[in-house]
Design a protein around this motif. Structure first.
Motif, PDB file in Angstrom:
ATOM      1  N   GLY A 112       0.906  -1.258  -0.127  1.00 43.90           N
ATOM      2  CA  GLY A 112      -0.001   0.100  -0.028  1.00 43.90           C
ATOM      3  C   GLY A 112       0.771   1.340   0.104  1.00 43.90           C
ATOM      4  O   GLY A 112       1.893   1.301  -0.670  1.00 43.90           O
ATOM      5  N   GLY A 113       0.347   2.326   0.612  1.00 47.13           N
ATOM      6  CA  GLY A 113       1.232   3.572   0.677  1.00 47.13           C
ATOM      7  C   GLY A 113       2.407   3.418   1.520  1.00 47.13           C
ATOM      8  O   GLY A 113       2.887   2.428   1.892  1.00 47.13           O
ATOM      9  N   HIS A 115       3.985   3.187   4.087  1.00 49.68           N
ATOM     10  CA  HIS A 115       3.823   3.010   5.725  1.00 49.68           C
ATOM     11  C   HIS A 115       5.107   2.196   6.092  1.00 49.68           C
ATOM     12  O   HIS A 115       5.572   2.489   7.204  1.00 49.68           O
ATOM     13  N   ARG A 296      -2.780  13.774  -6.574  1.00 49.91           N
ATOM     14  CA  ARG A 296      -3.835  12.882  -6.898  1.00 49.91           C
ATOM     15  C   ARG A 296      -4.727  13.211  -7.922  1.00 49.91           C
ATOM     16  O   ARG A 296      -5.345  12.357  -8.767  1.00 49.91           O
ATOM     17  N   ASN A 418      -4.447  -2.606   2.852  1.00 49.24           N
ATOM     18  CA  ASN A 418      -5.894  -3.119   3.414  1.00 49.24           C
ATOM     19  C   ASN A 418      -6.706  -3.104   1.851  1.00 49.24           C
ATOM     20  O   ASN A 418      -7.711  -2.427   1.896  1.00 49.24           O
ATOM     21  N   LEU A 442       0.248  -9.252   7.013  1.00 45.69           N
ATOM     22  CA  LEU A 442       1.108  -8.626   8.141  1.00 45.69           C
ATOM     23  C   LEU A 442       0.552  -7.459   8.407  1.00 45.69           C
ATOM     24  O   LEU A 442       0.464  -6.650   7.789  1.00 45.69           O
ATOM     25  N   ARG A 465      10.218   0.031  16.223  1.00 45.23           N
ATOM     26  CA  ARG A 465      10.994  -0.459  15.327  1.00 45.23           C
ATOM     27  C   ARG A 465      11.830   0.729  14.782  1.00 45.23           C
ATOM     28  O   ARG A 465      11.440   1.723  14.699  1.00 45.23           O
ATOM     29  N   ASP A 494       8.717  -6.344   9.935  1.00 43.72           N
ATOM     30  CA  ASP A 494       8.453  -7.071   8.675  1.00 43.72           C
ATOM     31  C   ASP A 494       9.588  -7.643   8.046  1.00 43.72           C
ATOM     32  O   ASP A 494       9.676  -8.658   7.731  1.00 43.72           O
ATOM     33  N   THR A 613     -13.317  10.704  -5.996  1.00 45.39           N
ATOM     34  CA  THR A 613     -13.125   9.818  -4.761  1.00 45.39           C
ATOM     35  C   THR A 613     -11.806  10.057  -3.894  1.00 45.39           C
ATOM     36  O   THR A 613     -10.751  10.390  -4.502  1.00 45.39           O
ATOM     37  N   GLY A 614     -11.870   9.726  -2.640  1.00 46.87           N
ATOM     38  CA  GLY A 614     -10.691   9.966  -1.881  1.00 46.87           C
ATOM     39  C   GLY A 614     -10.131  11.212  -1.604  1.00 46.87           C
ATOM     40  O   GLY A 614      -9.052  11.025  -1.052  1.00 46.87           O
ATOM     41  N   SER A 623      -7.807   3.809   5.133  1.00 48.25           N
ATOM     42  CA  SER A 623      -8.388   3.081   5.846  1.00 48.25           C
ATOM     43  C   SER A 623      -8.256   3.204   7.177  1.00 48.25           C
ATOM     44  O   SER A 623      -8.680   2.292   8.193  1.00 48.25           O
ATOM     45  N   TYR A 685     -13.279   8.002   1.044  1.00 51.15           N
ATOM     46  CA  TYR A 685     -12.598   6.644   0.998  1.00 51.15           C
ATOM     47  C   TYR A 685     -12.165   6.128   2.218  1.00 51.15           C
ATOM     48  O   TYR A 685     -11.977   6.820   2.882  1.00 51.15           O
ATOM     49  N   VAL A 707     -16.341   3.188  -0.863  1.00 53.25           N
ATOM     50  CA  VAL A 707     -16.576   3.715  -2.287  1.00 53.25           C
ATOM     51  C   VAL A 707     -16.156   3.058  -3.501  1.00 53.25           C
ATOM     52  O   VAL A 707     -16.170   2.876  -4.586  1.00 53.25           O
TER      53      VAL A 707
END
Ligand SMILES: Nc1nc2c(c(=O)[nH]1)N[C@H]1C(S)=C(S)[C@@H](COP(=O)(O)OP(=O)(O)OC[C@H]3O[C@@H](n4cnc5c(=O)[nH]c(N)nc54)[C@H](O)[C@@H]3O)O[C@H]1N2
Ligand SMILES: Nc1nc2c(c(=O)[nH]1)N[C@H]1C(S)=C(S)[C@@H](COP(=O)(O)OP(=O)(O)OC[C@H]3O[C@@H](n4cnc5c(=O)[nH]c(N)nc54)[C@H](O)[C@@H]3O)O[C@H]1N2
Ligand code: SF4
Ligand SMILES: [Mo]
Length: 744
Positions: A112-113, A115, A296, A418, A442, A465, A494, A613-614, A623, A685, A707
């Motif tokens: 994902g982003g 992270h 975006r 997610n 994870l 971490r 991770d 959206t978002g 999320s 979103y 959405v």
């Protein structure tokens, strides 16, 4: 009781602010901002609502603390606690057996982003032999990276200098909500200077409200606008002739190409006033130093994404706003070990690269495209990260899960994402994941995606971490610091999970560093920096030089730009090699609503409208953070926004319950009104309800206001495969039944 003060960092956004933790017997009892380390700013920390969550999250009873194995049906939310060894032995054995049966490409990964550091996952995948890293690459960050690299030979960043930059374009980005930190603050300061600020956004965002010119553009028409700005700039000779003559390739072609994009034509296409377009063009063209930041709004618009970015690059180039103070500056490559080396990209065999679920679909976003661009950028010693830029296309990965074509994808590792909330087409993602042989997630929390896994592995978060943020190595900067404590419970970094899994699958030699901190130390050593010293300083940073194209190359002549022609490619010599166009052409937005759906909506008193959206909103992030009670008290429900005038026209009022739908699915929201373009819908979103039961039947409430039940990942852009989260359409109608959370 031993009490110590230890350095650590927050990772609730990309700034990774520095903190001092009070540690008593391995437990953090307090956190205070570290005034000595980057990027300390008292006011930002006073306004930041997230960093105190670090303390709660360490011991929060909703965290996943032990490896969990599914018992009973997938999604039934029945788990048994197992040891790490049991979990990893079983996962490795099952992956080995699946690879034996179907080939290693049967394993995909999902990210994902930004992270986490994703290179450990990607190293594991490369050594396992699978090319199929799926994620958000095609819609976040990399369309810009690709087009910058093809046009300038490397990526560019806005160098916004008050007193120097005299025009700034903020294009499809809303830093008040998406950043809300140092950058947003600097923009507020900037807006108070004499310099011109132009904002291109269908919504009157906080930055739009500060602008000299606000262009409330019709979504998805940004390429046309950029070509229209070029029409005015070239037509009125606001071009930097000397720079163009020396350093741009294809100017005459571009000049001819933009002739039809007159202000009147563009105004009509983009739903803007012609005089505003002319004004904005003159501000950019006449500025001594102009900078431009995009986001975006132009990244997530399917087929338009590449041409829009290229037109934006041309805007910078023809006005000479490249690599000068206060304009757009080519970053330097990182002094550290590159992301590509860390990922061990070169370990993936050519025949496995060719099996990547993108190769035949997107000629740029694949290993072949990556290697061609790498050959160019490495001429000037810079290496792009491979992970996003070769990522597989979700449409093809899902198809392989659904049908076994072109080969079966039977296993998936989900790391720091997610997908049931954030990937397009939730119904499809759900069905495909439910049918897998092995799904490993994870996570920090029992998200909807985790709730349908075979294994949920507990992951260490910030404070537990070390952190090293390097922006994929596209700039010469790294920041972060050490863990304050060892992970609580049985959580692990991770890195350690992929290392342990890799060792079980014969990858032992490739994982010499036993901890993430050791791996970071190795990464930094190439820059001559020791990990302990880095932890003290909190940052390694080298400012790029200006006008690097004029520096002498090996042959003593100016080194130019790392493109095919050595110049900035207004007309691309590269893209036609892959079947792409020489010049940017606007594309038509997709529709997700069939005529049947529109007719039915009309019968029920609904309307058919364009949708975005978002659009980012504090305090949430995608999320995440819906489990924070203070945040929920402040922003309790998911919202669909329209302008006041649109609400009146539709016979709706703020607070009404509405359903929006496309052919893919529907979701329900509360209507709000906001200053924005008329006849446009802006949808939140990421919404789910962590306070609900995970797993079947409601999956944490993810079906109600999600959405992405409406969106589609069908590839829109032919070079990269970008799909659309903006500039799509929906039908909207009022509903009377309460939304389920209203009854709770
Ligand atoms: N609070 C919060 N912050 C976040 C995130 C989050 O989820 N929440 N996510 C993080 C991530 S992953 C990312 S990628 C960044 C994104 O950061 P940004 O790119 O700044 O994203 P937004 O804040 O949504 O701003 C996009 C803007 O584009 C506008 N827009 C939509 N469609 C169009 C269009 O067709 N043309 C134009 N010109 N504009 C359009 C929207 O109205 C919106 O204001 O934010 C990061 N920060
Ligand atoms: N409709 C629509 N969809 C979108 C977007 C949009 O604007 N509109 N934006 C897109 C964009 S730009 C992005 S980047 C994506 C974001 O998509 P995601 O990255 O999937 O979104 P998050 O909700 O931030 O999910 C991150 C998950 O990872 C977990 N996590 C956080 N840090 C770590 C870590 O270090 N390790 C591990 N293992 N887990 C961790 C969190 O608990 C959380 O559940 O969404 C995309 N989807
Ligand atoms: S959320 Fe971001 S701005 Fe706030 S403390 Fe954490 S890293 Fe800093
Ligand atoms: Mo993103």
């Amino acid at each position: 009781m031993a009490t110590e003060t230890r350095r650590t960092n927050c990772h609730y956004c990309g700034y990774c602010c520095a903190f001092l933790a009070t540690v008593e017997d391995g437990r953090v009892t307090d956190l205070v901002p570290d005034t000595t380390r980057y990027p300390y700013d008292e006011r930002i920390l006073a306004g930041c609502r997230r960093w105190r969550m670090n303390l709660d999250a360490l011991d929060g009873d909703d965290r996943v603390n032990y490896p969990l194995r599914r018992v009973g049906a997938r999604g039934g939310n029945q788990w048994e606690r197992v040891s790490w060894d049991e979990a990893l032995d079983d996962i490795a054995a099952r992956l080995g057996a699946l690879a034996e049966e179907h080939g290693p490409e049967t394993l995909a990964s999902a990210i994902g982003g930004p992270h986490a550091s994703y290179w450990p996952l990607h190293r594991f995948m490369n050594l396992f032999g699978s090319p199929n890293n799926m994620g958000i690459g095609q819609i976040c960050w990399n369309p810009r990276i690709w087009m910058d690299a093809l046009t300038f030979g490397w990526t560019v960043e806005a160098d916004i200098v008050p007193g120097v930059t005299d025009c700034l374009f903020i294009w499809g980005t809303n830093p008040a909500e998406s950043d809300n930190s140092a950058f947003w603050r600097s923009l507020i300061q900037f807006s108070k200077t004499e310099a011109a600020l132009v904002v291109i956004d269908p919504r009157r965002t906080r930055i739009a409200a500060l602008a000299d010119v606000w262009l409330p553009i019709r979504p998805g028409t940004d390429c046309t606008l950029a070509l229209g700005l070029l029409h005015v700039i070239i037509g009125e000779d606001l071009v930097d002739r000397a720079f163009v003559d020396s350093w741009c390739h294809g100017f005459d072609e571009l000049a001819e190409h933009v002739l039809p994009y007159t202000p009147d034509f563009v105004a009509q296409a983009c739903g803007l006033a012609a005089e505003d377009i002319v004004r904005a063009a003159r501000l950019f063209g006449q500025a001594r130093a102009a900078a431009l930041v995009s986001g975006r709004g132009v990244d997530q618009v399917g087929a338009s994404v590449a041409p829009t970015h290229r037109a934006i690059c041309s805007l910078r180039a023809v006005t000479g706003n490249v690599d000068k103070p206060g304009t757009c500056v080519l970053a330097e490559g990182a002094d550290f070990v590159s992301e590509m080396e860390l990922e061990m990209t070169d370990a993936l065999a050519p025949e496995q690269r060719a099996r990547c679920l993108n190769t035949h679909l997107t000629p740029l976003q694949c290993y072949d495209g990556y290697e061609r661009v790498r050959t160019l950028t490495e001429k000037l010693g810079r290496t792009l990260p491979a992970r996003y830029l070769t990522s597989a296309h979700p449409d093809l990965v899902l198809h392989a899960m659904e049908t076994g074509e072109p080969y079966p994808v039977r296993a998936l590792i989900v790391n720091a994402t997610n997908p049931l909330l954030t990937y397009a087409d939730t119904h499809r993602v759900f069905e495909a994941f439910m049918g897998l042989d092995l799904l490993v997630v994870l996570e920090y929390y029992m998200t909807p995606t985790a709730s349908i896994a075979d294994y949920v592995l507990p992951i260490a978060a910030a404070v537990e971490r070390p952190i090293l943020q390097v922006h994929g190595g596209v700039a010469n900067i790294g920041y972060g610091g050490p863990a304050a404590v060892d992970p609580y419970y049985e959580r692990r970094c991770d890195y350690e999970v992929f290392r342990e899994l890799g060792k079980r699958l014969g990858q032992g030699d490739a994982w010499p560093e036993s901890t993430l901190a050791e791996a970071f130390a190795m990464q930094l050593a190439r820059a001559g920096l020791d990990w302990d010293l880095f932890c003290e300083l909190g940052i390694y940073c080298q400012q790029p030089a200006f006008a690097k194209h004029e520096l002498p190359g090996l042959d003593g002549r100016p080194q130019g730009f790392a493109t095919t022609t050595g110049k900035i490619e207004l007309a691309s010599e590269f893209l036609p090699l892959l079947g792409g166009p020489r010049l940017p052409e606007p594309a038509v937005p997709v529709t997700l609503c069939s005529e049947g759906l529109r007719a039915q909506a009309e019968q029920e008193g609904g309307s058919w409208l364009p949708m975005i959206t978002g659009s980012r909103k504090q305090p949430y992030n995608a999320s995440m953070y819906f489990n924070n009670p203070a945040f929920r008290a402040k922003s309790p429900y998911p919202v669909v926004e329209v302008s006041e005038a649109t609400a009146v026209r539709l016979g709706l009022a703020a607070g009404d319950r509405v359903e929006i739908a496309t052919d893919n699915g529907s979701a329900r929201f509360i209507l709000g009104t906001a200053p924005m373009r008329d006849d446009l819908v802006n949808v939140d979103y990421g919404w789910w309800h962590p306070e609900w039961e995970p797993g079947s039947p409601d999956f944490g409430g993810m079906w109600e206001s999600n959405v992405n039940c409406l969106t589609s990942c069908a590839p829109g852009e032919p070079m990269i495969g970008t799909w659309s989260y903006n500039a799509i359409d929906c039908v909207l109608r009022k509903v009377n039944e309460p939304l389920s959370w209203e009854n709770v």
